[in-house]
Design an enzyme around this catalytic site. Structure first.
Site, PDB file in Angstrom:
ATOM      1  N   VAL A  44     -18.686 -76.459  41.133  1.00  0.00           N
ATOM      2  CA  VAL A  44     -18.019 -76.920  42.350  1.00  0.00           C
ATOM      3  C   VAL A  44     -18.936 -76.758  43.557  1.00  0.00           C
ATOM      4  CG1 VAL A  44     -16.025 -76.618  43.866  1.00  0.00           C
ATOM      5  CG2 VAL A  44     -15.737 -76.431  41.399  1.00  0.00           C
ATOM      6  N   CYS A  45     -19.610 -75.614  43.632  1.00  0.00           N
ATOM      7  CA  CYS A  45     -20.529 -75.363  44.750  1.00  0.00           C
ATOM      8  C   CYS A  45     -21.620 -76.424  44.820  1.00  0.00           C
ATOM      9  CB  CYS A  45     -21.205 -74.004  44.586  1.00  0.00           C
ATOM     10  SG  CYS A  45     -20.099 -72.604  44.540  1.00  0.00           S
ATOM     11  N   THR A  46     -22.150 -76.797  43.678  1.00  0.00           N
ATOM     12  CA  THR A  46     -23.233 -77.770  43.640  1.00  0.00           C
ATOM     13  C   THR A  46     -22.779 -79.100  44.232  1.00  0.00           C
ATOM     14  OG1 THR A  46     -24.168 -76.686  41.688  1.00  0.00           O
ATOM     15  CG2 THR A  46     -24.872 -78.943  42.119  1.00  0.00           C
TER      16      THR A  46
END
Length: 211
Positions: A44-46
């Protein structure tokens, strides 16, 4: 620590993917959107970092700088950036802070032990040119952020700043705004000589002022 709206955002110094940063110096006389990530090399962060990068010009047009944080070392960040740029299709043009000792995460209340004692939640802070916290959002580690919503709130904050106005539900730039209930009808006649629409005695709308 739990930051409250209107409080001064704590200053700090840290290493980042763009070199050493002191937060208040980085903010300068503009706005900042400061957001945290649970860990490097997480899916998700990416996606989030890449979309913020693709839309960085939209924030810059609003005199707003972006600043990310993840509780991993700088060396890990530097390797992760390649993945972010590959997935997002753009260069990461804003700094990503390293916080391996979780010092900044603790300072900003990004650790919520009841949710997960090991990682930061997905926090978002909008900080104004006076270094005051104007918005806080807290997402669970599993939910990605909505960049459109962050931009929408930023537009609302900047439009209503010092104008005794508010924005209604689902407001978008260009739509009518609300006269603050603290403004009497007498004062409203001075502020809005073209008049307003009264939906309820406490709910008066006017066209949005030009930015």
């Amino acid at each position: 620590m739990s930051l409250k709206l209107g409080e001064i955002a704590p200053d700090f110094s840290a290493e980042s993917t763009q070199g050493p940063i002191r937060f208040h110096d980085y903010a300068g006389d503009g706005w900042v959107v400061f957001f945290s990530h649970p860990a490097d090399f997480t899916p998700v962060c990416t996606t989030e970092l890449g979309v913020f990068a693709r839309r960085q010009d939209e924030f810059s047009a609003r005199n707003t700088r972006l600043l990310g944080l993840s509780v991993d070392p700088l060396e890990s960040h530097q390797r992760w950036v390649a993945d972010v740029e590959d997935v997002g299709g753009t260069t990461l043009g804003y700094p990503l802070l390293a916080d391996p000792d979780r010092r900044i995460a603790e300072l900003y209340g990004m650790i919520h032990p009841a949710a997960d004692p090991k990682v930061t939640v997905r926090s978002v802070f909008i900080v104004d040119p006076h270094k005051k916290v104007r918005l806080t959002l807290t997402y669970p580690p599993s939910a990605g952020r909505n960049v459109d919503e962050i931009l929408r709130v930023l537009d609302s904050l900047q439009l209503t700043e010092g104008r005794k106005l508010a924005t209604p539900v689902d407001w978008k730039p260009g739509e009518d705004v609300i006269i603050a209930p603290s403004v009497s009808d007498e004062d409203a006649r001075t502020l809005h000589p073209d008049g307003w629409k009264t939906l309820k005695p406490y709910l008066r709308t006017v066209p949005a002022p030009r930015a």
